[in-house]
Design a protein around this motif. Structure first.
Motif, short mmCIF file in Angstrom:
data_model
loop_
_atom_site.label_atom_id
_atom_site.label_comp_id
_atom_site.label_asym_id
_atom_site.label_seq_id
_atom_site.Cartn_x
_atom_site.Cartn_y
_atom_site.Cartn_z
N UNK A 86 3.51 9.78 3.99
CA UNK A 86 3.68 8.69 4.96
C UNK A 86 3.04 7.38 4.52
N UNK A 87 2.63 7.31 3.27
CA UNK A 87 2.00 6.07 2.78
C UNK A 87 2.71 5.58 1.52
N UNK A 88 2.75 4.25 1.37
CA UNK A 88 3.33 3.64 0.19
C UNK A 88 2.33 2.70 -0.46
N UNK A 89 2.75 2.02 -1.53
CA UNK A 89 1.86 1.11 -2.25
C UNK A 89 2.61 -0.19 -2.56
N UNK A 90 1.89 -1.32 -2.41
CA UNK A 90 2.45 -2.64 -2.67
C UNK A 90 1.46 -3.44 -3.50
N UNK A 91 1.89 -4.01 -4.64
CA UNK A 91 0.99 -4.84 -5.44
C UNK A 91 0.59 -6.10 -4.70
N UNK A 92 -0.66 -6.54 -4.94
CA UNK A 92 -1.18 -7.74 -4.28
C UNK A 92 -1.71 -8.70 -5.34
N UNK A 93 -1.19 -9.92 -5.35
CA UNK A 93 -1.67 -10.95 -6.26
C UNK A 93 -2.79 -11.75 -5.63
N UNK A 94 -3.09 -12.88 -6.24
CA UNK A 94 -4.18 -13.72 -5.73
C UNK A 94 -3.87 -14.28 -4.36
N UNK A 95 -2.59 -14.61 -4.11
CA UNK A 95 -2.24 -15.29 -2.86
C UNK A 95 -1.37 -14.47 -1.93
N UNK A 96 -0.58 -13.56 -2.46
CA UNK A 96 0.33 -12.81 -1.61
C UNK A 96 0.69 -11.47 -2.24
N UNK A 97 1.38 -10.66 -1.44
CA UNK A 97 1.87 -9.37 -1.93
C UNK A 97 3.15 -9.58 -2.74
N UNK A 98 3.48 -8.57 -3.54
CA UNK A 98 4.73 -8.56 -4.30
C UNK A 98 5.59 -7.40 -3.80
N UNK A 99 6.29 -7.62 -2.69
CA UNK A 99 6.99 -6.51 -2.02
C UNK A 99 8.31 -6.09 -2.66
N UNK A 100 8.74 -6.79 -3.73
CA UNK A 100 10.02 -6.46 -4.34
C UNK A 100 9.87 -5.62 -5.61
N UNK A 101 8.67 -5.13 -5.84
CA UNK A 101 8.40 -4.12 -6.87
C UNK A 101 7.31 -3.25 -6.28
N UNK A 102 7.70 -2.37 -5.37
CA UNK A 102 6.75 -1.63 -4.56
C UNK A 102 7.34 -0.27 -4.17
N UNK A 103 6.52 0.56 -3.56
CA UNK A 103 6.97 1.88 -3.11
C UNK A 103 6.72 1.98 -1.61
N UNK A 104 7.79 2.23 -0.87
CA UNK A 104 7.71 2.28 0.59
C UNK A 104 7.92 3.71 1.08
N UNK A 105 7.16 4.11 2.11
CA UNK A 105 7.38 5.43 2.69
C UNK A 105 8.50 5.37 3.73
N UNK A 106 9.24 6.45 3.86
CA UNK A 106 10.29 6.48 4.88
C UNK A 106 9.70 6.31 6.28
N UNK A 107 8.40 6.64 6.43
CA UNK A 107 7.72 6.46 7.72
C UNK A 107 7.67 4.99 8.15
N UNK A 108 7.93 4.07 7.21
CA UNK A 108 7.90 2.64 7.53
C UNK A 108 9.22 2.17 8.14
N UNK A 109 10.24 3.03 8.16
CA UNK A 109 11.58 2.63 8.59
C UNK A 109 11.61 2.01 9.99
N UNK A 110 10.96 2.58 11.01
CA UNK A 110 11.00 1.92 12.32
C UNK A 110 10.45 0.49 12.30
N UNK A 111 9.39 0.27 11.53
CA UNK A 111 8.80 -1.06 11.45
C UNK A 111 9.76 -2.05 10.77
N UNK A 112 10.37 -1.64 9.66
CA UNK A 112 11.26 -2.58 8.95
C UNK A 112 12.54 -2.82 9.74
N UNK A 113 13.01 -1.82 10.45
CA UNK A 113 14.19 -2.03 11.30
C UNK A 113 13.89 -3.05 12.40
N UNK A 114 12.71 -2.92 13.02
CA UNK A 114 12.32 -3.86 14.07
C UNK A 114 12.18 -5.27 13.51
N UNK A 115 11.62 -5.37 12.29
CA UNK A 115 11.46 -6.69 11.67
C UNK A 115 12.82 -7.30 11.33
#
Length: 196
Positions: free
Chosen positions: A117-146
């Motif tokens: 139920x956990x994923x990993x996202x790289x974080x730079x100096x100023x922001x995250x890099x969400x387009x080269x990351x690993x997401x858990x399926x448990x995040x689906x309700x949150x991303x659907x709502x977003x």
């Protein structure tokens, strides 16, 4: 660890002026380069997010179109998480050619992924890099709502995911950030890359 992977190739490419998937980078189309990177990791399932008529149709992989155009990369992540038969989905954008298999393996080997139920996202100096990351399926309700909200920012999704302990933030060394996460958005970005 079983995982699926998805190549996000569905953007409008308005600043580039043409479909990025077909662009030549270091002698090969971006879509081929990025699929080669993902295949090197041996995912259980590999998808492409983008129009069914894209140049990658010859790859023989399932193509997941956005439910409607113009929703951005968040829509591709929603479709990928929904279709994924595994608890984790590795996401890679078409326009990040500096992201290599070695870097992605370091994400796949992170201890946080021992929890389905956990994923990993790289974080730079100023922001995250969400387009080269690993997401858990448990995040689906949150991303659907977003996706259904006026704010379809991936930074916002990651911020919420980290606060809910569904995502682990992994720092990226400053000297690697400019090369690994170099983004091809404009013809100038592409022109600054020497061809072999």
């Amino acid at each position: 660890m079983p995982f699926s992977a998805i190549l996000l190739s569905g953007g409008k490419s308005s600043r580039m002026g043409q479909d990025k998937a077909s662009l030549s980078f270091e002698g090969e189309p971006l879509w081929r380069r990025q699929l080669r990177t993902l295949r090197a990791l041996d995912p259980d399932t590999l998808f492409i997010s983008g129009p069914a008529t894209g140049p990658y149709h010859e790859a023989g992989l399932p193509v997941l179109p956005d439910p409607q155009p113009g929703l951005g990369p968040l829509a591709g992540i929603v479709e990928g998480l929904h279709a994924s038969p595994t608890p984790h989905l590795l996401v890679l954008a078409i326009d990040l050619p500096g992201v290599n298999p070695h870097f992605l393996r370091t994400l796949l080997e992170h201890p946080a992924l021992g929890d389905p139920n956990r994923g990993v996202v790289p974080r730079g100096l100023r922001w995250w890099h969400p387009l080269a990351a690993i997401y858990p399926r448990a995040l689906l309700p949150l991303v659907r709502a977003q996706l259904a909200s006026p704010d379809r920012s991936l930074q916002s999704v990651v911020r919420q995911g980290v606060s809910l302990e569904l995502l682990e933030s992994i720092p990226v060394e400053p000297q690697h950030e400019a090369t690994v996460f170099r983004n091809l958005n404009t013809p100038k970005d592409l022109a600054s890359t020497p061809e072999p």
